[in-house]
Each structure stands twice: as structure tokens, then as C-alpha cells.
Design a protein around this motif. Sequence first.
Motif, short mmCIF file in Angstrom:
data_model
loop_
_atom_site.label_atom_id
_atom_site.label_comp_id
_atom_site.label_asym_id
_atom_site.label_seq_id
_atom_site.Cartn_x
_atom_site.Cartn_y
_atom_site.Cartn_z
N LEU A 21 47.54 -40.69 -16.43
CA LEU A 21 48.87 -40.92 -16.98
C LEU A 21 49.92 -40.96 -15.87
O LEU A 21 50.78 -41.84 -15.85
N VAL A 31 44.71 -41.84 -27.57
CA VAL A 31 44.56 -42.00 -26.12
C VAL A 31 43.49 -43.05 -25.83
O VAL A 31 43.66 -43.88 -24.92
N CYS A 85 46.93 -36.17 -22.95
CA CYS A 85 46.22 -36.69 -21.78
C CYS A 85 45.70 -35.55 -20.91
O CYS A 85 44.56 -35.61 -20.43
N LEU A 130 52.37 -36.75 -25.63
CA LEU A 130 51.46 -37.69 -24.96
C LEU A 130 50.96 -37.08 -23.65
O LEU A 130 49.76 -37.17 -23.34
N VAL A 157 49.77 -37.41 -31.26
CA VAL A 157 48.74 -38.18 -30.56
C VAL A 157 47.45 -37.37 -30.55
O VAL A 157 47.47 -36.15 -30.44
#
Length: 102
Positions: A90, A51, A81, A77, A46
Amino acid sequence: MDTLRLPAELSIYTAASLHPQWLAWVSQVPEAGGDVCVDGSPVDVVDAAGVQLLLALQHSLTVRGCMLKIGEPSHPLQQACAALGLATWLNERQPLPCQETP
């Protein structure tokens, strides 16, 4: 409505193809449908574009009166974030537990 499973790669290389797919998925979500869960566990790669795509998904759901929930966000993830200052964002989107909607 099935839970949307995020792909293994959520990056600038996949964002352009995912965006229209996700918009089609959002169009099937009932308006004022409450919490809408996506499965974050498959994400291995990611970046900021990925995002940003999640933020766009959140916006599209908010317009329909729904709240995005991200179940079981993967470690990559979570790290992405956090690096972008979105760890709290998140955390606020984690449901108890992520289940498929009948």
C-alpha cells in the motif's frame, strides 16, 4: 480519465458488483499510461475480498502498462492491508498527491 473513487464498502458483499465496473473503467485507461490513481479516502469497511479486488485492479492495470496508485488511503484500508501483510504494498502505491487526470 477521472480518478476512480473507491466505495465506502470494499468487501465480499460488494466485490461481485464492483469487479465488472472496475474492468470497464480500466478499459478506458490508455495503454502505457503511467501512474493511474484511485482515491482510497472513502473506504470505511474493507475485508480480505476487498483487498483482493484491489490486487486484481493492480494486475489489470499492469497488463495495460500502467501502475496503480492509491491516494489518501483511509485508516480502515491501511489497517486491512497491514493485517494481510500488505502495508508495504500500500505504501508503495501512494502518489504525491492524487489528482484527476485531464
